[in-house]
Design a protein around this motif. Structure first.
Motif, PDB file in Angstrom:
ATOM      1  N   TYR A  18       0.832  -1.202   0.000  1.00 19.20           N
ATOM      2  CA  TYR A  18       0.000   0.000   0.000  1.00 19.20           C
ATOM      3  C   TYR A  18       0.869   1.255   0.000  1.00 19.20           C
ATOM      4  CZ  TYR A  18      -4.222  -2.740   0.863  1.00 19.20           C
ATOM      5  OH  TYR A  18      -5.262  -3.602   0.757  1.00 19.20           O
ATOM      6  N   GLN A  19       1.904   1.254   0.810  1.00 19.58           N
ATOM      7  CA  GLN A  19       2.794   2.420   0.859  1.00 19.58           C
ATOM      8  C   GLN A  19       3.447   2.655  -0.498  1.00 19.58           C
ATOM      9  OE1 GLN A  19       5.884   2.044   3.715  1.00 19.58           O
ATOM     10  NE2 GLN A  19       6.408   4.225   3.730  1.00 19.58           N
ATOM     11  N   GLN A  20       3.861   1.574  -1.151  1.00 22.43           N
ATOM     12  CA  GLN A  20       4.477   1.691  -2.466  1.00 22.43           C
ATOM     13  C   GLN A  20       3.479   2.224  -3.492  1.00 22.43           C
ATOM     14  OE1 GLN A  20       6.010  -2.040  -3.762  1.00 22.43           O
ATOM     15  NE2 GLN A  20       7.248  -1.191  -5.419  1.00 22.43           N
ATOM     16  N   LEU A  21       2.215   1.793  -3.395  1.00 22.77           N
ATOM     17  CA  LEU A  21       1.183   2.266  -4.321  1.00 22.77           C
ATOM     18  C   LEU A  21       0.976   3.775  -4.183  1.00 22.77           C
ATOM     19  CD1 LEU A  21      -1.668  -0.398  -4.312  1.00 22.77           C
ATOM     20  CD2 LEU A  21      -0.479   0.484  -6.279  1.00 22.77           C
ATOM     21  N   ILE A  22       0.865   4.248  -2.933  1.00 24.81           N
ATOM     22  CA  ILE A  22       0.613   5.683  -2.716  1.00 24.81           C
ATOM     23  C   ILE A  22       1.791   6.519  -3.216  1.00 24.81           C
ATOM     24  CG2 ILE A  22       0.160   7.443  -0.964  1.00 24.81           C
ATOM     25  CD1 ILE A  22      -2.191   5.571  -1.487  1.00 24.81           C
ATOM     26  N   THR A  23       3.032   6.052  -2.936  1.00 25.52           N
ATOM     27  CA  THR A  23       4.208   6.797  -3.431  1.00 25.52           C
ATOM     28  C   THR A  23       4.242   6.838  -4.959  1.00 25.52           C
ATOM     29  OG1 THR A  23       5.481   4.749  -3.200  1.00 25.52           O
ATOM     30  CG2 THR A  23       5.629   6.352  -1.412  1.00 25.52           C
ATOM     31  N   HIS A  24       3.875   5.708  -5.628  1.00 23.81           N
ATOM     32  CA  HIS A  24       3.809   5.698  -7.093  1.00 23.81           C
ATOM     33  C   HIS A  24       2.756   6.671  -7.597  1.00 23.81           C
ATOM     34  CE1 HIS A  24       6.758   2.779  -8.178  1.00 23.81           C
ATOM     35  NE2 HIS A  24       6.237   1.812  -7.444  1.00 23.81           N
ATOM     36  N   ALA A  25       1.597   6.720  -6.903  1.00 25.38           N
ATOM     37  CA  ALA A  25       0.529   7.632  -7.326  1.00 25.38           C
ATOM     38  C   ALA A  25       0.973   9.089  -7.193  1.00 25.38           C
ATOM     39  CB  ALA A  25      -0.722   7.383  -6.481  1.00 25.38           C
ATOM     40  N   ILE A  26       1.681   9.418  -6.109  1.00 28.41           N
ATOM     41  CA  ILE A  26       2.162  10.803  -5.929  1.00 28.41           C
ATOM     42  C   ILE A  26       3.169  11.161  -7.013  1.00 28.41           C
ATOM     43  CG2 ILE A  26       3.495  12.292  -4.383  1.00 28.41           C
ATOM     44  CD1 ILE A  26       2.236  10.630  -2.056  1.00 28.41           C
ATOM     45  N   ASP A  27       4.120  10.249  -7.307  1.00 27.63           N
ATOM     46  CA  ASP A  27       5.105  10.522  -8.356  1.00 27.63           C
ATOM     47  C   ASP A  27       4.450  10.647  -9.724  1.00 27.63           C
ATOM     48  OD1 ASP A  27       7.488   8.279  -6.783  1.00 27.63           O
ATOM     49  OD2 ASP A  27       7.121  10.418  -6.480  1.00 27.63           O
ATOM     50  N   THR A  97      -0.495  16.841  -2.907  1.00 24.91           N
ATOM     51  CA  THR A  97      -0.904  15.697  -3.749  1.00 24.91           C
ATOM     52  C   THR A  97      -1.389  14.536  -2.890  1.00 24.91           C
ATOM     53  OG1 THR A  97       1.429  15.073  -3.759  1.00 24.91           O
ATOM     54  CG2 THR A  97       0.614  16.274  -5.656  1.00 24.91           C
ATOM     55  N   LEU A  98      -0.764  14.291  -1.743  1.00 23.70           N
ATOM     56  CA  LEU A  98      -1.225  13.227  -0.846  1.00 23.70           C
ATOM     57  C   LEU A  98      -2.637  13.511  -0.366  1.00 23.70           C
ATOM     58  CD1 LEU A  98      -0.350  10.685   0.833  1.00 23.70           C
ATOM     59  CD2 LEU A  98       0.300  12.267   2.620  1.00 23.70           C
ATOM     60  N   TYR A  99      -2.926  14.759   0.036  1.00 26.70           N
ATOM     61  CA  TYR A  99      -4.275  15.103   0.486  1.00 26.70           C
ATOM     62  C   TYR A  99      -5.277  14.991  -0.656  1.00 26.70           C
ATOM     63  CZ  TYR A  99      -2.184  16.950   4.762  1.00 26.70           C
ATOM     64  OH  TYR A  99      -1.531  17.078   5.945  1.00 26.70           O
ATOM     65  N   GLN A 100      -4.884  15.359  -1.892  1.00 30.95           N
ATOM     66  CA  GLN A 100      -5.799  15.243  -3.032  1.00 30.95           C
ATOM     67  C   GLN A 100      -6.173  13.792  -3.301  1.00 30.95           C
ATOM     68  OE1 GLN A 100      -4.065  17.205  -6.381  1.00 30.95           O
ATOM     69  NE2 GLN A 100      -4.271  19.272  -5.506  1.00 30.95           N
ATOM     70  N   ILE A 101      -5.176  12.881  -3.219  1.00 32.54           N
ATOM     71  CA  ILE A 101      -5.454  11.454  -3.502  1.00 32.54           C
ATOM     72  C   ILE A 101      -6.440  10.902  -2.484  1.00 32.54           C
ATOM     73  CG2 ILE A 101      -4.383   9.176  -3.475  1.00 32.54           C
ATOM     74  CD1 ILE A 101      -1.829  10.613  -4.604  1.00 32.54           C
ATOM     75  N   PHE A 102      -6.192  11.118  -1.169  1.00 33.53           N
ATOM     76  CA  PHE A 102      -7.066  10.533  -0.154  1.00 33.53           C
ATOM     77  C   PHE A 102      -8.432  11.222  -0.109  1.00 33.53           C
ATOM     78  CE2 PHE A 102      -5.004   7.210   2.120  1.00 33.53           C
ATOM     79  CZ  PHE A 102      -3.663   7.373   1.865  1.00 33.53           C
ATOM     80  N   SER A 103      -8.509  12.534  -0.388  1.00 36.12           N
ATOM     81  CA  SER A 103      -9.817  13.186  -0.434  1.00 36.12           C
ATOM     82  C   SER A 103     -10.632  12.701  -1.626  1.00 36.12           C
ATOM     83  CB  SER A 103      -9.625  14.700  -0.490  1.00 36.12           C
ATOM     84  OG  SER A 103      -8.818  15.053  -1.586  1.00 36.12           O
ATOM     85  N   PRO A 127       0.387   9.312  10.763  1.00 39.57           N
ATOM     86  CA  PRO A 127      -0.884   9.492  11.471  1.00 39.57           C
ATOM     87  C   PRO A 127      -1.261  10.950  11.669  1.00 39.57           C
ATOM     88  CG  PRO A 127       0.807   8.688  12.962  1.00 39.57           C
ATOM     89  CD  PRO A 127       1.365   8.612  11.595  1.00 39.57           C
ATOM     90  N   VAL A 128      -0.270  11.849  11.812  1.00 36.51           N
ATOM     91  CA  VAL A 128      -0.576  13.274  12.029  1.00 36.51           C
ATOM     92  C   VAL A 128      -1.244  13.864  10.790  1.00 36.51           C
ATOM     93  CG1 VAL A 128       0.432  15.516  12.525  1.00 36.51           C
ATOM     94  CG2 VAL A 128       1.334  13.493  13.645  1.00 36.51           C
ATOM     95  N   LYS A 129      -0.691  13.566   9.597  1.00 37.16           N
ATOM     96  CA  LYS A 129      -1.260  14.099   8.351  1.00 37.16           C
ATOM     97  C   LYS A 129      -2.660  13.542   8.110  1.00 37.16           C
ATOM     98  CE  LYS A 129       3.341  14.472   6.296  1.00 37.16           C
ATOM     99  NZ  LYS A 129       4.231  13.961   5.246  1.00 37.16           N
ATOM    100  N   MET A 130      -2.827  12.218   8.296  1.00 33.85           N
ATOM    101  CA  MET A 130      -4.135  11.601   8.050  1.00 33.85           C
ATOM    102  C   MET A 130      -5.168  12.094   9.059  1.00 33.85           C
ATOM    103  SD  MET A 130      -3.994   9.678   5.382  1.00 33.85           S
ATOM    104  CE  MET A 130      -2.999  10.976   4.675  1.00 33.85           C
ATOM    105  N   ASN A 131      -4.743  12.326  10.312  1.00 29.50           N
ATOM    106  CA  ASN A 131      -5.675  12.827  11.327  1.00 29.50           C
ATOM    107  C   ASN A 131      -6.180  14.218  10.951  1.00 29.50           C
ATOM    108  OD1 ASN A 131      -7.091  13.023  13.775  1.00 29.50           O
ATOM    109  ND2 ASN A 131      -5.374  14.033  14.753  1.00 29.50           N
ATOM    110  N   VAL A 132      -5.300  15.106  10.484  1.00 27.89           N
ATOM    111  CA  VAL A 132      -5.709  16.462  10.093  1.00 27.89           C
ATOM    112  C   VAL A 132      -6.693  16.405   8.931  1.00 27.89           C
ATOM    113  CG1 VAL A 132      -4.854  18.613   9.100  1.00 27.89           C
ATOM    114  CG2 VAL A 132      -3.590  17.532  10.921  1.00 27.89           C
ATOM    115  N   LEU A 133      -6.425  15.556   7.909  1.00 30.06           N
ATOM    116  CA  LEU A 133      -7.288  15.474   6.729  1.00 30.06           C
ATOM    117  C   LEU A 133      -8.668  14.937   7.081  1.00 30.06           C
ATOM    118  CD1 LEU A 133      -7.600  15.662   3.636  1.00 30.06           C
ATOM    119  CD2 LEU A 133      -6.682  13.357   3.498  1.00 30.06           C
TER     120      LEU A 133
END
Length: 788
Positions: A18-27, A97-103, A127-133
């Motif tokens: 999952y972590q690898q997928l999200i990093t690929h999506a951001i790139d 970009t991370l916030y755009q993907i998860f939103s 967890p801090v970033k995901m908690n804020v979003l």
């Protein structure tokens, strides 16, 4: 234990995917440039270059996320922009970009995603970033007030209200446990959105009690402490100008000059050396003239590269060596030691009537005999080593043949081991498949036990809340009684503060303080005594200076005497050393002549032994070859019939055919080897390119980590310096305060006692207020129905 380990390993691998997928999506989103490529071609190009190890479902996920973010680009930009403005202290614009993907996943695709997989995907991120979003997305009031008016300008209001905001409200109950876990991991507290949703209306409407501060007099401002001393900056000296002006040619010239100077010094030191005078030299001879003629002829023949236009001067003045004080004292100590040794030798000679000269002469003769024997032994060892080398070469050839036979056997054994290893690997794969099936069955039974534990924890929490409400009510009654007592004490303190303050009178430097000390005096008298003491010290300094000058003069006179003694001793010692040096030269020449003689004799002996062995070996080989030839001739004569002749002819034909077949096979093998070499070169080039790419990535990551580490270290150093400055300021202020309090205590002890009692009472009151405030906060968090 093994099953549990396999289960944990599987979960870790899933999280890493999952972590690898999200990093690929951001790139993928960041590297897109609409001017150069279309979205589809950019996506295909990125997947071919960077996503070769991903599965088909994961590639489909990347494509859908990329297309969705590009489609709702304006919608998501409005969301992230407002979030950065409202939550500027807890967000970073680099994570846009991370916030755009998860939103995008939460608002538009959460119905299609399984909740457990989405939860794992969120937990893998920070967890801090995901908690804020998530706290911002599911806070419906903020979205309706801040973001909805901007969304309505682009999209239909009914669509925004029903699908977007309605979908968030619909998914909120399912996301409660994720919100609570993220808030506990990020902040260590429970989520405020979940608390407001679970809290009844009566508890939400109730307002907390407001504390009213006391009307106390304002304290005087403390004096500002002196600024800390500035650290002295070290100023480095500039680079000397002569370093940049020098060249290699100048350096070579300086080296040559230094070499000439060293040669001159050596000639000066050995100028006054005396040689042994033989009686044969006193005879009348023309040796010098003949010698000069021979040397002149040789010099004329051997002048290939003349370094000097003029010959080196033979007579040079001796330079005096200037000695410092340390060198003079060192030489004096050495001279004294030598004189003592000489005195002891003379004393022994007077007492024992004998000298050690004969023994030393006998010892030298024995050393020479031992050295000659050692040289003969060394040459004998060289002969033995040469003979051993010949034997070792023959043994090496035989060993090479044995190793070749062993290598063929080892190759056959390796092929058999490879087959066994492949069978064992196949068995291990089947065993692992069975273990995976067992782990999947065990995972299905875990959810039932988790639900039971959750119900038990809820019941325990309700019981604890009821008990806390009862204790808070008792505490409130005790605080009311303490408040009444505190008000009475405050009234008493105010009455004591209204008393008049003593005023100080003017200062007179001719009067004493009147403390009753033995040597008490006024300031004027103290200054007069200081002047007298200064005059006495000045007189003492002048006397000391005179004594120091006198001692220096005595020291210089004694050092001059010592220098004269040292020079005389050096002259005598240099003469003795020159004589010893000449004797050593003669001895060395004799030893070299003897060594050459022994070496030549031994070399001749070695050569003779080796030639004898070779002659014996060649004679033996010739004898064996002659016997072989004789046996072959006998066999030919014995079998010289028609059948043998036909057999030889048929064998020659077969040999010719075999030679043709071998030549054809060799030609084909050479062609095949060329093709294989070309393929191998291509593979090597591809492998080197892949290695280069990996190396560049690793170097970039290492450089980035290094820069980050240095930045952290600099930040820590700055914080450390600030903390040290604060502690220094605090210590200065505390010392001043302690001195001030001591002075105040000595002036008015009664007032100090009153202030101490008031401070103690105020500290107690502040502690009680803190406890009361914490209890009131805990009561507000509980539902009103439990403690009403």
């Amino acid at each position: 234990m093994y099953e549990l380990y396999m289960k944990i390993l599987k979960q870790y691998q899933i999280l890493m995917r999952y972590q690898q997928l999200i990093t690929h999506a951001i790139d993928l989103i960041k590297s897109y440039n609409p001017i150069i490529l279309t979205p589809d071609s950019h996506c295909e190009q990125y997947i071919q270059e960077n996503c070769k190890k991903l599965f088909d479902t994961e590639i489909m996920f990347l494509k859908q996320v990329f297309s969705g973010v590009q489609r709702y680009e304006e919608f998501l930009k409005i969301l992230t922009k407002t979030m950065f403005t409202i939550l500027s202290s807890t967000t970073n614009r680099n994570d846009g970009t991370l916030y755009q993907i998860f939103s995008y996943l939460i608002i538009f695709r959460l119905d299609e995603l399984p909740y457990n997989e989405f939860k794992k995907m969120v937990n893998e991120q920070d967890p801090v970033k995901m908690n804020v979003l998530l706290q911002f997305l599911f806070d419906i009031e903020k979205i309706q007030t801040h973001i909805k008016p901007l969304w309505i300008e682009i999209y239909d209001p009914q669509y925004i209200q029903e699908t977007v905001i309605g979908g968030l409200e619909q998914h909120f109950p399912m996301m409660k446990d994720l919100l609570t876990s993220l808030s506990s991991r990020a902040t260590g507290k429970q989520s405020e959105l979940v608390e407001e949703d679970e809290r009844p209306q009566s508890a939400t409407k109730k307002q907390p009690t407001k504390t009213i501060p006391f009307k106390l007099s304002e304290t005087k401002k403390k004096p500002e402490p002196p600024p800390p001393p500035k650290p002295e900056q070290y100023k480095s000296k500039p680079v000397p100008s002569y370093l940049n002006k020098r060249t290699l040619s100048q350096v070579e010239e300086e080296n040559k000059q230094r070499l000439e100077q060293s040669k001159k010094k050596v000639q000066d030191t050995y100028k006054e050396a005396k040689q042994f005078e033989f009686k044969t030299e006193q005879r009348p001879t023309n040796y010098e003239t003949v010698k000069k003629e021979v040397e002149d002829t040789l010099n004329k023949q051997l002048q290939f590269n003349m370094k000097y236009a003029k010959p080196v001067p033979t007579e040079l003045e001796a330079a005096e060596i200037k000695l410092n004080a340390a060198a003079i004292l060192r030489e004096e100590m050495l001279l004294k030691k030598k004189q003592e040794i000489e005195k002891e030798r003379v004393k022994n000679l007077e007492v024992n009537l004998r000298d050690s000269g004969e023994f030393e002469e006998w010892k030298k003769q024995q050393d020479e005999i031992e050295q000659i024997a050692r040289m003969e032994h060394q040459q004998q060892k060289k002969i033995e080593m040469e003979l051993a080398r010949e034997a070792a070469m023959r043994a090496q050839e035989e060993k090479f043949k044995e190793n070749r036979i062993l290598a063929e056997k080892m190759k056959e054994e390796a092929i058999e081991r490879l087959k066994e290893r492949q069978e064992l690997q196949q068995e291990q794969v089947e065993h692992k498949k069975q273990l995976i099936e067992q782990i999947i069955e065990a995972e299905k039974k875990v959810h039932i036990q988790v639900e039971k534990v959750q119900e038990k924890n809820k019941q325990m929490a309700e019981d604890q809340k009821l008990e806390m409400a009862r204790k808070l009510e008792l505490k409130r009654q005790e605080d009311e009684q303490i408040r009444i007592k505190r008000e009475e004490l405050i009234k008493q303190i105010r009455e004591l503060e209204r008393q008049p303050i003593k005023r100080t009178k003017g200062y007179d430097p001719t009067e004493t303080m009147g403390y009753g000390l033995l040597e008490e005096m006024s300031l004027a008298e103290l200054r007069d005594r200081l002047e007298v003491v200064k005059a006495e010290r000045k007189a003492e300094e002048e006397e000391k200076r005179k004594e120091i000058v006198q001692s220096k003069d005595e020291y210089l006179s004694s050092m001059q005497k010592k220098v004269q003694e040292i020079k005389a001793h050096r002259r005598a010692e240099s003469q003795q050393k020159n004589m010893e040096r000449e004797a050593k030269k003669l001895k060395k020449q004799k030893e070299e002549e003897l060594r050459k003689k022994i070496r030549e004799e031994q070399l001749i002996e070695v050569q003779s032994k080796i030639s004898q062995k070779k002659q014996i070996k060649s004679a033996e080989e010739q004898r064996i070859a002659a016997e072989v030839r004789e046996t072959k001739l006998r066999q030919q004569y014995m079998n010289a019939n028609k059948a043998m002749v036909e057999m030889k002819a048929w064998k020659s034909q077969q040999d010719g055919l075999e030679r043709e077949i071998k030549n054809r096979q060799n030609e084909k093998l050479i062609v095949q080897e060329g093709i294989e070499s070309v393929n191998l070169k291509e593979r090597k080039i591809l492998a080197e390119q892949a290695k280069r790419l990996v190396k560049t990535k690793v170097d970039f990551n290492q450089a980035y980590d290094k820069d980050l580490r240095t930045a952290y270290q600099m930040n820590e150093e700055l914080h450390r310096e600030e903390a040290e400055n604060r502690t220094q300021m605090h210590n200065i202020q505390r010392e001043w305060k302690e001195e001030h309090t001591k002075n105040m205590i000595t002036r008015d002890e009664y007032k100090q006692k009153i202030s101490e009692t008031s401070l103690q009472n105020s500290k107690k009151k502040s502690q009680q207020q803190k406890v009361k405030f914490q209890q009131s906060r805990q009561l507000e968090q509980l539902p009103s129905a439990q403690y009403s």
